[in-house]
Design a protein around this motif. Structure first.
Motif, short mmCIF file in Angstrom:
data_model
loop_
_atom_site.label_atom_id
_atom_site.label_comp_id
_atom_site.label_asym_id
_atom_site.label_seq_id
_atom_site.Cartn_x
_atom_site.Cartn_y
_atom_site.Cartn_z
N ILE A 34 0.91 -1.14 0.04
CA ILE A 34 -0.06 0.07 0.01
C ILE A 34 0.79 1.33 -0.02
CG2 ILE A 34 -1.75 1.36 1.17
CD1 ILE A 34 -2.98 -1.24 2.36
N GLY A 35 0.38 2.24 -0.72
CA GLY A 35 1.18 3.46 -0.81
C GLY A 35 0.52 4.69 -0.94
N TRP A 36 1.10 5.87 -1.17
CA TRP A 36 0.66 7.01 -1.14
C TRP A 36 1.26 7.61 -2.62
CZ3 TRP A 36 -3.01 8.64 2.17
CH2 TRP A 36 -3.33 7.98 3.28
N SER A 49 5.28 7.26 -1.48
CA SER A 49 5.97 6.21 -0.47
C SER A 49 5.26 5.19 -0.52
CB SER A 49 6.06 6.82 0.79
OG SER A 49 6.56 5.94 1.59
N CYS A 50 5.51 3.93 -0.54
CA CYS A 50 5.03 2.51 -0.21
C CYS A 50 5.62 1.70 0.73
CB CYS A 50 4.71 2.01 -1.45
SG CYS A 50 6.14 1.27 -2.28
N TYR A 60 10.54 5.38 -0.70
CA TYR A 60 10.17 6.81 -0.95
C TYR A 60 10.68 7.52 -2.02
CZ TYR A 60 9.79 6.00 4.11
OH TYR A 60 9.43 5.39 5.44
N ALA A 61 9.93 8.50 -2.56
CA ALA A 61 10.38 9.37 -3.59
C ALA A 61 11.52 10.29 -3.00
CB ALA A 61 9.01 10.25 -4.18
N ASP A 62 12.52 10.64 -3.90
CA ASP A 62 13.62 11.34 -3.40
C ASP A 62 13.01 12.58 -2.72
OD1 ASP A 62 15.92 10.76 -6.22
OD2 ASP A 62 15.48 9.68 -4.27
N VAL A 64 10.83 13.33 -0.65
CA VAL A 64 10.32 13.34 0.59
C VAL A 64 11.41 12.52 1.65
CG1 VAL A 64 7.99 13.44 -0.14
CG2 VAL A 64 8.88 11.07 0.26
N LYS A 65 12.40 11.88 1.00
CA LYS A 65 13.31 11.09 1.80
C LYS A 65 13.46 12.09 2.93
CE LYS A 65 14.95 7.73 -1.40
NZ LYS A 65 16.04 7.39 -2.17
N GLY A 66 13.66 11.47 4.08
CA GLY A 66 14.21 12.19 5.32
C GLY A 66 13.16 12.96 5.95
N ARG A 67 11.96 13.18 5.46
CA ARG A 67 11.04 14.03 5.99
C ARG A 67 9.77 12.98 6.05
NH1 ARG A 67 8.61 17.95 3.07
NH2 ARG A 67 9.15 16.90 1.11
N PHE A 68 9.47 12.00 5.47
CA PHE A 68 8.02 11.48 5.42
C PHE A 68 8.64 9.84 5.98
CE2 PHE A 68 5.36 13.74 2.06
CZ PHE A 68 5.68 14.80 2.53
N THR A 69 7.76 9.56 6.68
CA THR A 69 7.92 8.12 7.13
C THR A 69 6.63 7.35 6.99
OG1 THR A 69 9.60 8.70 8.70
CG2 THR A 69 8.66 6.48 9.14
N ILE A 70 6.75 6.18 6.17
CA ILE A 70 5.55 5.22 6.04
C ILE A 70 5.50 4.21 6.99
CG2 ILE A 70 6.35 3.90 4.42
CD1 ILE A 70 3.61 4.05 2.83
N SER A 71 4.62 3.77 7.42
CA SER A 71 4.45 2.46 8.62
C SER A 71 3.03 1.70 8.28
CB SER A 71 4.78 3.04 9.79
OG SER A 71 3.60 3.94 10.49
#
Length: 123
Positions: A34-36, A49-50, A60-62, A64-71
Motif C-alpha cells: 500500500i502506498g501514497w 511512498s509505499c 520513498y520518492a527522493d 520526501v526522503k528524510g521527511r516522510f515515514t511510512i508505516s
C-alpha cells in the motif's frame, strides 16, 4: 467490497507535520503493498511512498526522503504516512492505493484506489 479510506489531510504551516492514515478492507492486507500518491493542481499524479504489508520493505520518492515515514499496522489493516518538515510544494491531494504483491508501485499498476485527502502547506 474493497475500500481504502484516507484520513488526516488538512492545512498546516511550512515546517509543520501531518499524519495520514489509510484504512483498508475487503482484501487480504498481507498480500498487498500500500502506498501514497499525490497530485498537485496542474501536475501529474506521482508516487510518494509505499510499504509492503508482507515484509515491511519501504520506498520513498527522493523529494520526501528524510521527511516522510511510512508505516503499517497489520492488526488494524492500516497504513500511515507521517509527514514532517512540510513544504509548500508538498501541497496536493494525497491518495492511498494498493497493489498485489509482487507488483509495481506505479499509477497504472495499482489494483485499488481510495479517495484523496487534501494537504495544504502554507508558506
Amino acid at each position: 467490497e474493497v475500500q481504502l479510506q484516507a484520513f488526516g489531510g488538512g492545512l498546516v504551516q511550512a515546517g509543520g507535520s501531518l499524519k495520514l492514515s489509510c484504512a483498508a478492507s475487503g482484501f487480504t492486507f498481507d498480500d498487498y503493498a500500500i502506498g501514497w500518491f499525490r497530485q498537485a493542481p496542474g501536475k501529474e499524479r506521482e508516487g510518494v511512498s509505499c510499504i509492503s504489508n508482507r515484509d515491511g520493505s519501504t520506498w520513498y520518492a527522493d523529494s520526501v526522503k528524510g521527511r516522510f515515514t511510512i508505516s503499517g499496522d497489520n492488526a488494524k489493516n492500516t497504513v500511515y504516512l507521517q509527514m514532517n518538515s512540510l513544504k509548500p510544494e508538498d501541497t496536493a491531494v494525497y491518495y492511498c492505493a494498493a497493489v498485489r504483491i509482487p507488483g509495481f508501485f506505479s499509477v497504472n499498476a495499482m489494483n485499488y484506489w481510495g479517495k484523496g485527502t487534501l494537504v495544504t502547506v502554507s508558506s
